[in-house]
Design a protein around this motif. Structure first.
Motif, PDB file in Angstrom:
ATOM      1  N   ILE A  72      97.715  38.145  35.636  1.00 15.62           N
ATOM      2  CA  ILE A  72      97.783  36.703  35.434  1.00 15.62           C
ATOM      3  C   ILE A  72      97.039  36.381  34.139  1.00 15.62           C
ATOM      4  O   ILE A  72      95.999  36.997  33.846  1.00 15.62           O
ATOM      5  N   THR A  94      96.429  36.758  43.876  1.00 18.84           N
ATOM      6  CA  THR A  94      95.438  36.665  42.796  1.00 18.84           C
ATOM      7  C   THR A  94      94.154  35.946  43.220  1.00 18.84           C
ATOM      8  O   THR A  94      93.057  36.353  42.864  1.00 18.84           O
ATOM      9  N   GLU A  95      94.305  34.907  44.062  1.00 17.63           N
ATOM     10  CA  GLU A  95      93.117  34.144  44.465  1.00 17.63           C
ATOM     11  C   GLU A  95      92.288  34.876  45.518  1.00 17.63           C
ATOM     12  O   GLU A  95      91.165  34.486  45.813  1.00 17.63           O
ATOM     13  N   LYS A 122      90.391  37.774  43.172  1.00 22.11           N
ATOM     14  CA  LYS A 122      89.386  37.176  42.273  1.00 22.11           C
ATOM     15  C   LYS A 122      88.899  38.166  41.217  1.00 22.11           C
ATOM     16  O   LYS A 122      87.724  38.200  40.860  1.00 22.11           O
ATOM     17  N   THR A 148      88.914  38.693  37.765  1.00 21.62           N
ATOM     18  CA  THR A 148      89.252  37.930  36.568  1.00 21.62           C
ATOM     19  C   THR A 148      88.170  38.053  35.499  1.00 21.62           C
ATOM     20  O   THR A 148      87.038  38.432  35.796  1.00 21.62           O
ATOM     21  N   ASP A 191      99.251  28.525  33.708  1.00 25.41           N
ATOM     22  CA  ASP A 191      99.287  29.781  34.471  1.00 25.41           C
ATOM     23  C   ASP A 191     100.467  30.609  34.001  1.00 25.41           C
ATOM     24  O   ASP A 191     101.579  30.096  33.976  1.00 25.41           O
ATOM     25  N   ASN A 201     101.899  33.720  35.667  1.00 24.38           N
ATOM     26  CA  ASN A 201     101.664  34.584  36.833  1.00 24.38           C
ATOM     27  C   ASN A 201     102.962  34.827  37.580  1.00 24.38           C
ATOM     28  O   ASN A 201     103.519  33.902  38.135  1.00 24.38           O
TER      29      ASN A 201
END
Lengths: 468, 222
Positions: free
Chosen positions: B112, B134-135, B138, B140, B200, B202
């Motif tokens: 992402i 993705t959330e 985490k 990132t 975004d 993604n």
């Protein structure tokens, strides 16, 4: 006058007025005045209720001050302080430190008072440090306006770290820790509410200051964020910049609908930004002091291969675990020692010495064995950093070991960091190491972390060098 | 670039609220690869397309965020079925545009890339482990925009996912090209200025030696 010149005058004033100077023990006006009496500057106490303090004639009002005062330290409460600043400004005093709280941090009334101060700086072209400032302390210039106990005697002259802190108690505790264990303080500045002078002003000042080789900031908010980062990046080319940033930044995500918005969590942004601009981030006051101490006292590490010399097996193993732990800040690895190095150590110590890194010369070792083993490790081309686990309890080890380590540290290009403990005497040993010029910590984890700061610093310089 | 961005803003069907097709047009201006696609308005004639099969059909609306959950995506459509699939999709979403795209095949993980606006520091760019989870991961890294390719390289190295670039299971993903893409997205944020609220991409995946943005969402300030 430009900001640099006025900061010069603020931090090294010749004539100082203390508004609210007092004889009553424990009052801020009493403490500040008493501290300044040690500064050998011309002092002008002002207080209508006093006549004489310690032989200094007290002036009844600001109007009676002479014209050429460099700095007024305002020790009276908020509302009265605002009026005092205006009177001082009319008298032509260019710099003011306001100690009192009760401004922007307490609500609407306080905010109004703070706005008045801001207006005064523009109207009279004066500079204000604070309000709610802890004051300034520069051991080398013999200037100290800090109104809380901070063990200044223990903070060595010729220190090279400039500490710029926004909050009172975090700053005081950092000073306390520093004086307990030895720490080279060049300057301590309490920013307070930053109605005028802020972190960027002091960053630019200490960037230029020849006596400073490392800058540390404790910040709760950075109002001119990008400007601070840009200026700090220029400084990091010459001097390490360490930031302890408390409080999350707010991420203005209108409606958090993007994945990125949900993942940002805001602290991630500041973390990334600090890295991007070559700033080393720390997370509490202890780490703040640990980082600035090692960065100020030792050269950057040529690489990340660490040799561990120990007289205590358990700590050697523990140290290895910390070194090999995957840490985002900077990876370290255990150095692979050359055969010649192992041979030298065996010859200097015992046949049974475990010469693989960590090198354990056991509690039977003495000063000479420690010294020669350390020489061998420093000389090894495969070693970039040496961590010395020094214990003073074994019968063969004396306090001379401190000087032995110091001599090698000072003559070597490779950083040597010491971990030591000795029950209730620990802090004293760390302090004695410091006075000999050696960086020491009382825990394995902190010692290894200090090595990471040096490696991180080297990586930052390499990266900035590529951009040049 | 200023003119191109302004033209893009002027061309938006739903002012201030670009859909996927338009969002992809924007990132393309900054050299970021997107699949070949065609946006069909409701009721328009559609028999076949010059785009290479296979196809993916997506509802293309600035107000629908999670297409999959609403049956707004049809995968693996071919030249013989694409017209029927379009009709089926149009029945599900009578008032929305439909996006027909070449369905890219890829191996390797999804990433992402995103932009947010921090109230104190302005635009920040993010790269991370992408896809629908993705959330949860985490995983990132962030930098302020604009960021250099070297900074972007550091960001990628910070990810737990970064060992995939070390020939992991025979994967040959181009890290340098991903870093360039992250930097390009940060340039986009810088050039767009205050107008850009969030972005975004993604997922973005490695396909035929290029990083390809399979889904893009751009959010503008009202």
């Amino acid at each position: 006058m430009d900001t640099l010149s006025s900061l010069q005058q603020l931090l090294n004033p010749q004539k100082i007025a203390v508004i609210g100077a007092s004889k009553s023990k424990g009052k801020v006006g009493e403490i500040v005045f008493r501290r300044l009496m040690g500064s050998r500057r011309r002092l002008y106490p002002v207080n209508p209720k006093e006549i004489v303090i310690e032989g200094h004639k007290v002036l009844a009002d600001i109007g009676s001050l002479p014209q050429d005062i460099d700095l007024a330290v305002i020790t009276i409460s908020a509302a009265a302080a605002v009026n005092a600043v205006e009177e001082c400004a009319k008298k032509g005093i260019p710099n003011h430190i306001i100690v009192a709280g009760g401004f922007g941090e307490v609500g609407e009334e306080g905010r109004k008072l703070e706005q008045k101060l801001k207006n005064l700086t523009r109207k009279y072209n004066i500079r204000i440090l604070g309000p709610n400032s802890l004051g300034i302390f520069l051991p080398d210039e013999n200037i100290d306006t800090i109104f809380v106990e901070h063990g200044d005697k223990a903070l060595d002259r010729k220190g090279k770290v400039a500490c710029i802190v926004q909050s009172g108690s975090v700053g005081v505790e950092a000073l306390g820790y520093a004086s307990n264990t030895g720490y080279g303080m060049r300057a301590f500045v309490g920013l307070g509410n930053k109605c005028d002078l802020d972190e960027i002003d002091f960053l630019k000042y200490f960037d230029q200051d020849k006596k400073t080789n490392c800058l540390g900031f404790y910040l709760e908010n950075i109002e001119r964020g990008r400007e601070f980062l840009d200026a700090a990046k220029k400084t990091t080319l010459k001097k390490p910049v360490v930031v302890l940033k408390a409080g999350m930044t707010e991420t203005a995500v209108s409606a958090v609908s993007s994945h990125t918005g949900k993942l940002a969590g805001s602290d991630n942004v500041i973390s990334g930004a600090l890295k991007q601009f070559g700033i080393q981030r720390v997370y509490d006051d202890e780490e703040f002091c640990d980082a600035t101490k090692v960065l100020s006292m030792l050269k950057q590490a040529p690489g990340n291969r660490v040799a561990v010399l120990t007289a205590a097996g358990g700590y050697g193993v523990m140290c290895t675990d910390f070194i090999e732990k995957d840490e985002n800040r900077a990876p370290l690895k255990m150095a692979k020692l050359a055969d010649a190095t192992k041979q030298k150590i065996k010859e200097a110590t015992f046949d049974f010495t475990a010469c693989e890194n960590p090198v354990d010369i056991t509690a039977s070792a003495d000063d000479r064995m420690f010294s020669q083993s350390l020489d061998a490790l420093i000389a090894d081309d495969g070693v970039d950093i040496v961590i010395c686990i020094a214990f003073f309890a074994p019968p063969g080890i004396s306090e001379n070991l401190i000087d032995i380590i110091a001599e090698k540290t000072n003559s070597s290009d490779k950083p040597v960091i010491v971990f030591t403990k000795y029950g209730p005497f620990t802090d004293n040993f760390i302090k004695n190491l410091y006075f000999a010029g050696v960086v020491g910590y009382p825990s394995v984890g902190r010692t290894v972390r200090a090595a990471r700061f040096l490696v991180e610093r080297a990586r930052i310089l390499k990266r900035l060098g590529q951009e040049e | 670039m200023k003119n191109k961005i302004q033209n893009w803003v002027d061309s938006l069907e739903n002012k201030n609220n670009p859909d996927e097709y338009e969002s992809k047009q924007l990132v393309r201006l900054f050299g970021i690869g997107v699949p070949e696609g065609e946006r069909l308005s409701p009721g328009s004639a559609f028999e076949k397309t010059s785009i290479d099969p296979p196809y993916v059909l997506k509802v293309c609306s600035s107000t629908i965020l999670h297409k999959t959950e609403l049956q707004g995506v049809i995968l693996n459509s071919g030249p013989d079925t694409v017209a029927d699939d379009r009709n089926l999709m149009q029945k599900r979403f009578p008032k929305e545009n439909i996006l027909v795209e070449h369905q890219s095949s890829f191996t390797g993980p999804e990433f992402i890339i995103g932009i947010i606006k921090d109230s104190a520091l302005g635009h920040a760019v993010m790269v991370g482990a992408g896809g629908v989870f993705t959330e949860i991961y985490k995983d990132t890294a962030f930098r302020l925009a604009p960021c250099s390719v070297a900074d972007a390289g550091d960001m990628i190295e910070e990810l737990a996912l970064s060992p995939v670039f070390d020939n992991f299971r025979g994967l040959t993903l181009d890290k340098e090209k991903l870093a360039k893409t992250v930097s390009a997205v940060s340039q986009l944020a810088d050039k767009m200025g205050d107008k850009l609220s969030q972005l975004d991409i993604n997922p973005i995946v490695f396909c035929d030696e290029e990083w390809l943005a399979l889904d893009v969402k751009v959010m503008l300030e009202p």
